[in-house]
Design a protein around this motif. Structure first.
Motif, PDB file in Angstrom:
ATOM      1  N   VAL A 135      -1.907  82.491  21.985  1.00 48.12           N
ATOM      2  CA  VAL A 135      -2.799  83.635  22.168  1.00 48.12           C
ATOM      3  C   VAL A 135      -3.845  83.712  21.062  1.00 48.12           C
ATOM      4  O   VAL A 135      -4.550  84.709  20.928  1.00 48.12           O
ATOM      5  CB  VAL A 135      -2.001  84.960  22.254  1.00 48.12           C
ATOM      6  CG1 VAL A 135      -1.112  84.957  23.485  1.00 48.12           C
ATOM      7  CG2 VAL A 135      -1.188  85.205  20.992  1.00 48.12           C
ATOM      8  N   GLU A 244     -11.007  89.721  16.975  1.00 43.92           N
ATOM      9  CA  GLU A 244     -10.565  89.795  18.372  1.00 43.92           C
ATOM     10  C   GLU A 244      -9.133  89.280  18.418  1.00 43.92           C
ATOM     11  O   GLU A 244      -8.873  88.132  18.068  1.00 43.92           O
ATOM     12  CB  GLU A 244     -11.470  88.947  19.269  1.00 43.92           C
ATOM     13  CG  GLU A 244     -12.957  89.281  19.173  1.00 43.92           C
ATOM     14  CD  GLU A 244     -13.339  90.560  19.904  1.00 43.92           C
ATOM     15  OE1 GLU A 244     -12.454  91.156  20.560  1.00 43.92           O
ATOM     16  OE2 GLU A 244     -14.517  90.953  19.822  1.00 43.92           O
ATOM     17  N   TRP A 246      -4.850  89.460  20.109  1.00 48.10           N
ATOM     18  CA  TRP A 246      -4.016  89.641  21.293  1.00 48.10           C
ATOM     19  C   TRP A 246      -3.226  90.936  21.171  1.00 48.10           C
ATOM     20  O   TRP A 246      -2.581  91.192  20.155  1.00 48.10           O
ATOM     21  CB  TRP A 246      -3.058  88.473  21.471  1.00 48.10           C
ATOM     22  CG  TRP A 246      -2.142  88.619  22.647  1.00 48.10           C
ATOM     23  CD1 TRP A 246      -0.828  88.950  22.645  1.00 48.10           C
ATOM     24  CD2 TRP A 246      -2.508  88.443  24.024  1.00 48.10           C
ATOM     25  NE1 TRP A 246      -0.342  88.987  23.925  1.00 48.10           N
ATOM     26  CE2 TRP A 246      -1.359  88.679  24.802  1.00 48.10           C
ATOM     27  CE3 TRP A 246      -3.706  88.105  24.667  1.00 48.10           C
ATOM     28  CZ2 TRP A 246      -1.364  88.595  26.193  1.00 48.10           C
ATOM     29  CZ3 TRP A 246      -3.716  88.020  26.058  1.00 48.10           C
ATOM     30  CH2 TRP A 246      -2.549  88.261  26.799  1.00 48.10           C
ATOM     31  N   ASP A 247      -3.289  91.769  22.221  1.00 45.62           N
ATOM     32  CA  ASP A 247      -2.529  93.012  22.270  1.00 45.62           C
ATOM     33  C   ASP A 247      -1.387  92.870  23.257  1.00 45.62           C
ATOM     34  O   ASP A 247      -1.624  92.714  24.464  1.00 45.62           O
ATOM     35  CB  ASP A 247      -3.440  94.176  22.674  1.00 45.62           C
ATOM     36  CG  ASP A 247      -2.703  95.493  22.715  1.00 45.62           C
ATOM     37  OD1 ASP A 247      -2.171  95.902  21.666  1.00 45.62           O
ATOM     38  OD2 ASP A 247      -2.647  96.124  23.797  1.00 45.62           O
ATOM     39  N   GLN A 248      -0.174  92.896  22.754  1.00 48.40           N
ATOM     40  CA  GLN A 248       0.995  92.669  23.597  1.00 48.40           C
ATOM     41  C   GLN A 248       1.178  93.743  24.674  1.00 48.40           C
ATOM     42  O   GLN A 248       1.513  93.413  25.821  1.00 48.40           O
ATOM     43  CB  GLN A 248       2.258  92.559  22.733  1.00 48.40           C
ATOM     44  CG  GLN A 248       3.498  92.099  23.457  1.00 48.40           C
ATOM     45  CD  GLN A 248       3.436  90.650  23.910  1.00 48.40           C
ATOM     46  OE1 GLN A 248       2.537  89.904  23.529  1.00 48.40           O
ATOM     47  NE2 GLN A 248       4.384  90.247  24.739  1.00 48.40           N
ATOM     48  N   SER A 250      -1.033  95.573  26.363  1.00 52.14           N
ATOM     49  CA  SER A 250      -1.999  95.466  27.458  1.00 52.14           C
ATOM     50  C   SER A 250      -2.128  94.047  28.000  1.00 52.14           C
ATOM     51  O   SER A 250      -2.793  93.829  29.015  1.00 52.14           O
ATOM     52  CB  SER A 250      -3.374  95.955  27.002  1.00 52.14           C
ATOM     53  OG  SER A 250      -3.869  95.139  25.945  1.00 52.14           O
ATOM     54  N   GLN A 251      -1.522  93.074  27.290  1.00 48.82           N
ATOM     55  CA  GLN A 251      -1.574  91.667  27.698  1.00 48.82           C
ATOM     56  C   GLN A 251      -3.008  91.155  27.815  1.00 48.82           C
ATOM     57  O   GLN A 251      -3.375  90.462  28.769  1.00 48.82           O
ATOM     58  CB  GLN A 251      -0.828  91.467  29.018  1.00 48.82           C
ATOM     59  CG  GLN A 251       0.679  91.630  28.914  1.00 48.82           C
ATOM     60  CD  GLN A 251       1.329  90.466  28.156  1.00 48.82           C
ATOM     61  OE1 GLN A 251       1.336  89.332  28.631  1.00 48.82           O
ATOM     62  NE2 GLN A 251       1.860  90.759  26.986  1.00 48.82           N
ATOM     63  N   LYS A 252      -3.816  91.506  26.816  1.00 46.20           N
ATOM     64  CA  LYS A 252      -5.193  91.011  26.798  1.00 46.20           C
ATOM     65  C   LYS A 252      -5.714  90.999  25.366  1.00 46.20           C
ATOM     66  O   LYS A 252      -5.130  91.600  24.456  1.00 46.20           O
ATOM     67  CB  LYS A 252      -6.092  91.871  27.683  1.00 46.20           C
ATOM     68  CG  LYS A 252      -6.251  93.307  27.206  1.00 46.20           C
ATOM     69  CD  LYS A 252      -7.136  94.103  28.163  1.00 46.20           C
ATOM     70  CE  LYS A 252      -7.333  95.539  27.687  1.00 46.20           C
ATOM     71  NZ  LYS A 252      -8.177  96.326  28.623  1.00 46.20           N
ATOM     72  N   THR A 253      -6.834  90.312  25.165  1.00 43.43           N
ATOM     73  CA  THR A 253      -7.486  90.268  23.865  1.00 43.43           C
ATOM     74  C   THR A 253      -8.310  91.541  23.675  1.00 43.43           C
ATOM     75  O   THR A 253      -9.049  91.957  24.578  1.00 43.43           O
ATOM     76  CB  THR A 253      -8.392  89.030  23.754  1.00 43.43           C
ATOM     77  OG1 THR A 253      -7.578  87.861  23.862  1.00 43.43           O
ATOM     78  CG2 THR A 253      -9.127  89.001  22.423  1.00 43.43           C
ATOM     79  N   MET A 254      -8.164  92.160  22.501  1.00 42.47           N
ATOM     80  CA  MET A 254      -8.853  93.406  22.213  1.00 42.47           C
ATOM     81  C   MET A 254      -9.426  93.369  20.797  1.00 42.47           C
ATOM     82  O   MET A 254      -9.116  92.474  20.007  1.00 42.47           O
ATOM     83  CB  MET A 254      -7.891  94.599  22.345  1.00 42.47           C
ATOM     84  CG  MET A 254      -7.338  94.808  23.743  1.00 42.47           C
ATOM     85  SD  MET A 254      -6.129  96.174  23.805  1.00 42.47           S
ATOM     86  CE  MET A 254      -7.160  97.580  23.355  1.00 42.47           C
TER      87      MET A 254
END
Length: 474
Positions: A135, A244, A246-248, A250-254
């Motif tokens: 990730v 930037e 990985w947010d576990q 929301s399962q997306k890059t933030m």
């Protein structure tokens, strides 16, 4: 009486159960005294960081108290008679969130004058080897993982011990006044699972005060990206960057906001990551133990929750997230003091406010995993741009973290900094506590902040005292 004090009293029985008492004096009449907008509390002393946002409803205050319990009380080794908080470890560095964030405050490194007599709790060491995981984050050391654990449950060996020695760094101000800083050098001894990778990278991290985290998450993303655009457009040496990550949840890059390298995007991820890495407590977000393949005793240790589910259940986890997100920032003190006002002028003159941006207005919400409206539309004064900055070789850890390189650190918020002495009994600042007080923290600045540091070096003793007094009023 101040309306926020009335709001606090309305929760009387719940807050009293935490041993909290409100400050007796009304705030000074300055525009930015209420640093958290309507969430601000007017509190000083040892409990200054432990109050709920002043505008929470009574049901929300009850939830806050429940979250407080699981944040501050110790988790225990499995199997245990208590099923609500068993599953500590097998490896860990603290038995509770409050073990690192004492009184919701800041951790402390070992006494620099006495050497390392006990293993630190509020200071941890991140580990990684060159490369990135799937990730985009750091690759863990193949034997010891991504964080060194110097404690373990019965029947399991701790990973080893941390060593710290200190090297003096001498300098002088323009007026001839000499100073000495202490540079920590970190190492390990008694490694129980063999050597680390030859190319391991080590980064120390001190637990910061927990106040205002929900408000920081509520800052509009474009305001943070706007900080980077404005600094680049100015054409000077200060050119902050977003991280930037990985947010576990929301399962997306933030966009990263939390952690010393802005390597975490949300309070929920920060909370789950701390449960997992600091205490060895699994959750739905991080369901696997932190044991590495070579750590056979760790892998064989009993699991909590009777081994049937994550060790912190979803409801308890969400209550802890709510608690962490709604801890109120305390109001400024002495904002109208002439020395503080002079220090505020000097803070701007030295360009400190370019990175330590004073104010924002939070978004209207709703915010993920937080149903309260308390954080919406608040004018807040955290004094941070939440960006990464090259801070020079003196502070470099040489360890990248997502898009942060080995010389970059996130600008930390300054709110509450003057109350750390009251809450935690020390004034250790920066990412590993090497600075003893505001002035030493400034003297460690380099890289993009070199010009600001040089400006402070030219200040008179009276001006240096005023600058520190202003920062301590925040």
């Amino acid at each position: 009486m101040n309306p926020r004090r009335i709001a606090g009293a309305a929760a009387g029985i719940s807050l009293a159960s935490l041993g909290l008492a409100w400050a007796a004096s009304d705030p000074a009449p300055a525009d930015d005294v209420a640093v958290g907008g309507a969430t601000t509390v007017y509190a000083t002393g040892q409990n200054a960081f432990s109050f709920p946002a002043a505008n929470l409803s009574d049901p929300e205050r009850t939830r806050f108290v429940i979250g407080n319990s699981f944040f501050k009380r110790n988790w225990v080794q499995a199997p245990a008679s208590t099923k609500a908080r068993d599953g500590l470890g097998p490896h860990f560095i603290a038995r509770s969130c409050g073990g690192c964030h004492t009184q919701d405050g800041r951790g402390q490194p070992p006494d620099f004058t006495k050497g390392l007599s006990d293993q630190p709790v509020g200071l941890l060491l991140r580990l990684s080897v060159p490369g990135q995981d799937k990730v985009g984050g750091p690759l863990p050391d193949p034997v010891y993982g991504d964080q060194f654990s110097n404690f373990a449950v019965n029947g399991v060996q701790p990973e080893g011990s941390i060593t710290i020695r200190y090297e003096p760094v001498h300098g002088r101000f323009a007026d001839g006044t000499r100073y000495t800083l202490q540079k920590p050098v970190y190492g390990f001894k008694g490694l129980h699972y063999g050597p680390m990778a030859k190319d391991v990278m080590v980064s120390p991290r001190l637990a910061p005060q927990v106040i205002g985290m929900g408000l920081l998450e509520a800052i509009p993303e474009d305001a943070i990206r706007g900080n980077a655009r404005a600094q680049a457009a100015a054409g000077g040496p200060i050119r902050g960057q977003v991280n930037e990550v990985w947010d576990q949840p929301s399962q997306k890059t933030m966009l990263g906001r939390f952690g010393w390298k802005a390597n975490v995007a949300t309070v929920a991820h920060q909370t789950a990551g701390a449960f997992h890495g600091d205490m060895g407590i699994t959750s739905s977000l991080f369901p696997d133990e932190t044991c590495m393949p070579k750590q056979k005793d760790c892998l064989a240790a009993p699991r909590g929750a009777q081994g049937k589910q994550p060790e912190v259940d979803d409801k308890t986890f969400e209550d802890v997230v709510f608690y962490t997100a709604t801890l109120a920032p305390p109001a400024r003190r002495n904002a109208d003091d002439p020395q503080v006002l002079r220090g505020q002028q000097l803070f701007a003159q030295a360009q400190c406010a370019v990175c330590h941006r004073p104010s924002y207005t939070t978004a209207e919400g709703p915010f993920p995993r937080l149903t309260s409206k308390a954080l919406s539309g608040q004018t807040i004064h955290p004094y941070t741009d939440l960006l990464l900055h090259d801070m020079g070789e003196g502070l470099a850890d040489g360890r990248p973290d997502f898009q942060a390189n080995g010389r970059q650190w996130r600008t930390p918020p300054l709110w509450g900094i003057g109350l750390i002495q009251d809450v935690n009994g020390h004034t250790r600042l920066l990412h590993d506590g090497r600075a003893n007080g505001v002035l030493e923290a400034v003297l460690w600045h380099g890289g993009e902040a070199q010009a600001s540091r040089d400006a402070v070096l030219r200040f008179t003793a009276e001006e240096r005292a005023a600058l520190a007094k202003f920062v301590e009023s925040l």
